[in-house]
Write a protein that holds these residues in place. Structure first.
Motif, PDB file in Angstrom:
ATOM      1  N   ASN A  90      32.343  25.169  37.093  1.00 56.99           N
ATOM      2  CA  ASN A  90      31.731  24.101  36.285  1.00 56.99           C
ATOM      3  C   ASN A  90      32.614  22.856  36.256  1.00 56.99           C
ATOM      4  N   ALA A  91      33.920  23.054  36.164  1.00 60.33           N
ATOM      5  CA  ALA A  91      34.836  21.905  36.178  1.00 60.33           C
ATOM      6  C   ALA A  91      34.779  21.193  37.527  1.00 60.33           C
ATOM      7  N   LEU A  92      34.662  21.962  38.612  1.00 58.69           N
ATOM      8  CA  LEU A  92      34.548  21.353  39.936  1.00 58.69           C
ATOM      9  C   LEU A  92      33.247  20.565  40.062  1.00 58.69           C
ATOM     10  N   LEU A  93      32.182  21.091  39.500  1.00 62.88           N
ATOM     11  CA  LEU A  93      30.896  20.382  39.536  1.00 62.88           C
ATOM     12  C   LEU A  93      30.954  19.094  38.711  1.00 62.88           C
ATOM     13  N   GLU A  94      31.620  19.160  37.573  1.00 60.19           N
ATOM     14  CA  GLU A  94      31.749  17.969  36.734  1.00 60.19           C
ATOM     15  C   GLU A  94      32.571  16.885  37.426  1.00 60.19           C
ATOM     16  N   ALA A  95      33.551  17.291  38.218  1.00 60.87           N
ATOM     17  CA  ALA A  95      34.392  16.327  38.943  1.00 60.87           C
ATOM     18  C   ALA A  95      33.603  15.618  40.034  1.00 60.87           C
ATOM     19  N   ALA A  96      32.535  16.246  40.480  1.00 61.12           N
ATOM     20  CA  ALA A  96      31.701  15.673  41.553  1.00 61.12           C
ATOM     21  C   ALA A  96      30.496  14.982  40.939  1.00 61.12           C
ATOM     22  N   GLN A  97      30.737  13.918  40.211  1.00 65.33           N
ATOM     23  CA  GLN A  97      29.682  13.227  39.483  1.00 65.33           C
ATOM     24  C   GLN A  97      28.643  12.592  40.408  1.00 65.33           C
ATOM     25  N   ALA A  98      29.033  12.274  41.626  1.00 65.29           N
ATOM     26  CA  ALA A  98      28.117  11.588  42.539  1.00 65.29           C
ATOM     27  C   ALA A  98      27.103  12.542  43.174  1.00 65.29           C
ATOM     28  N   VAL A  99      27.287  13.838  43.005  1.00 65.05           N
ATOM     29  CA  VAL A  99      26.361  14.802  43.608  1.00 65.05           C
ATOM     30  C   VAL A  99      25.058  14.807  42.810  1.00 65.05           C
ATOM     31  N   PRO A 100      23.931  14.569  43.489  1.00 62.44           N
ATOM     32  CA  PRO A 100      22.638  14.566  42.790  1.00 62.44           C
ATOM     33  C   PRO A 100      22.345  15.945  42.183  1.00 62.44           C
ATOM     34  N   GLU A 101      21.612  15.954  41.097  1.00 65.78           N
ATOM     35  CA  GLU A 101      21.285  17.199  40.383  1.00 65.78           C
ATOM     36  C   GLU A 101      20.634  18.234  41.303  1.00 65.78           C
ATOM     37  N   GLU A 102      19.739  17.771  42.182  1.00 70.22           N
ATOM     38  CA  GLU A 102      19.015  18.692  43.067  1.00 70.22           C
ATOM     39  C   GLU A 102      19.955  19.428  44.027  1.00 70.22           C
ATOM     40  N   ALA A 103      21.065  18.798  44.365  1.00 73.71           N
ATOM     41  CA  ALA A 103      21.997  19.376  45.339  1.00 73.71           C
ATOM     42  C   ALA A 103      23.111  20.191  44.682  1.00 73.71           C
ATOM     43  N   LYS A 104      23.237  20.118  43.361  1.00 77.23           N
ATOM     44  CA  LYS A 104      24.343  20.795  42.676  1.00 77.23           C
ATOM     45  C   LYS A 104      24.361  22.317  42.873  1.00 77.23           C
ATOM     46  N   PRO A 105      23.218  23.002  42.855  1.00 73.51           N
ATOM     47  CA  PRO A 105      23.281  24.453  43.108  1.00 73.51           C
ATOM     48  C   PRO A 105      23.842  24.782  44.496  1.00 73.51           C
ATOM     49  N   LEU A 106      23.496  23.988  45.482  1.00 78.40           N
ATOM     50  CA  LEU A 106      24.013  24.212  46.842  1.00 78.40           C
ATOM     51  C   LEU A 106      25.501  23.865  46.911  1.00 78.40           C
ATOM     52  N   TYR A 107      25.898  22.833  46.203  1.00 71.29           N
ATOM     53  CA  TYR A 107      27.308  22.461  46.144  1.00 71.29           C
ATOM     54  C   TYR A 107      28.111  23.577  45.472  1.00 71.29           C
ATOM     55  N   ARG A 108      27.560  24.110  44.404  1.00 71.13           N
ATOM     56  CA  ARG A 108      28.214  25.213  43.690  1.00 71.13           C
ATOM     57  C   ARG A 108      28.370  26.431  44.599  1.00 71.13           C
ATOM     58  N   ASP A 109      27.318  26.755  45.358  1.00 69.73           N
ATOM     59  CA  ASP A 109      27.379  27.897  46.287  1.00 69.73           C
ATOM     60  C   ASP A 109      28.492  27.703  47.306  1.00 69.73           C
ATOM     61  N   TRP A 110      28.557  26.497  47.863  1.00 67.16           N
ATOM     62  CA  TRP A 110      29.590  26.209  48.861  1.00 67.16           C
ATOM     63  C   TRP A 110      30.989  26.288  48.239  1.00 67.16           C
ATOM     64  N   LEU A 111      31.153  25.669  47.068  1.00 66.08           N
ATOM     65  CA  LEU A 111      32.449  25.705  46.400  1.00 66.08           C
ATOM     66  C   LEU A 111      32.864  27.131  46.039  1.00 66.08           C
TER      67      LEU A 111
END
Length: 196
Positions: A90-111
């Motif tokens: 969650n902290a990593l996702l918060e640091a990536a503020q420019a990531v659109p909401e729709e892409a956040k689940p995929l970003y989380r999976d990758w991270l």
């Protein structure tokens, strides 16, 4: 010889990622080549030199942006190893503020995959990045499976970003495809060097 510290392993992993980023940038970005006549006319050669400088800056920018999430993930993996706790995705996702909401689940999976990979390397014993990989993955197939999983997760995330990016969609997809192919080739070469 003493076992490497977490900080030393971090440097080995980061140095490997930086090298990979540079190799990927060289494979993806097209280097300008001057027509022979351009060399003969100084004003045009100055234009080519400017294009070459732009290319060099492009390599640096590509590498820098390629490493942002990886640096953050590695830092989070280090913190998790030091504290014995799970990585705070969650902290990593918060640091990536420019990531659109729709892409956040995929970003989380990758991270999640990336930090798991880094934690595995940090927990392994070895005096070099190659030794850490050998200790962690044991054989070429296991390592390539990990690389493939990471690449697929990153590719899914990258493709989810295309609609949000400025520029020609076909050009953006072409760059993503070139990155995918180049990264697969670089991982095959790397696995050959590490496992022989």
């Amino acid at each position: 010889m003493a076992a490497p510290t977490l900080a030393e392993k971090q440097q080995q992993i980061l140095a490997h990622e930086e090298t990979l980023a540079r190799q990927l940038a060289l494979a993806v970005l097209e280097k300008p080549t001057p027509p022979i006549w351009m060399i003969l006319i100084p004003i045009f050669f100055i234009f080519f030199a400017w294009k070459l400088k732009q290319y060099s800056r492009g390599l640096e920018d590509f590498s820098h942006h390629y490493l942002i999430s990886r640096r953050r993930a590695l830092e989070a993996a280090i913190t998790a190893e030091e504290t014995g706790k799970k990585v705070d995705l969650n902290a990593l996702l918060e640091a990536a503020q420019a990531v659109p909401e729709e892409a956040k689940p995929l970003y989380r999976d990758w991270l999640s995959l990336l930090t798991e990979h880094y934690r595995s390397l940090l927990a392994a014993h070895g005096a070099s990045h190659a030794a850490l990989v050998r200790a962690c993955y044991r054989d070429k197939t296991s390592y390539l499976l990990c690389c493939t999983s990471l690449a697929r997760a990153e590719l899914a995330f990258s493709k989810a970003l295309v609609p949000e990016m400025q520029g020609n969609t076909d050009d953006l997809r072409d760059v993503i495809d070139r990155m995918e192919k180049a990264l697969a080739q670089l991982h095959r070469q790397e696995s050959e060097q590490i496992f022989g």
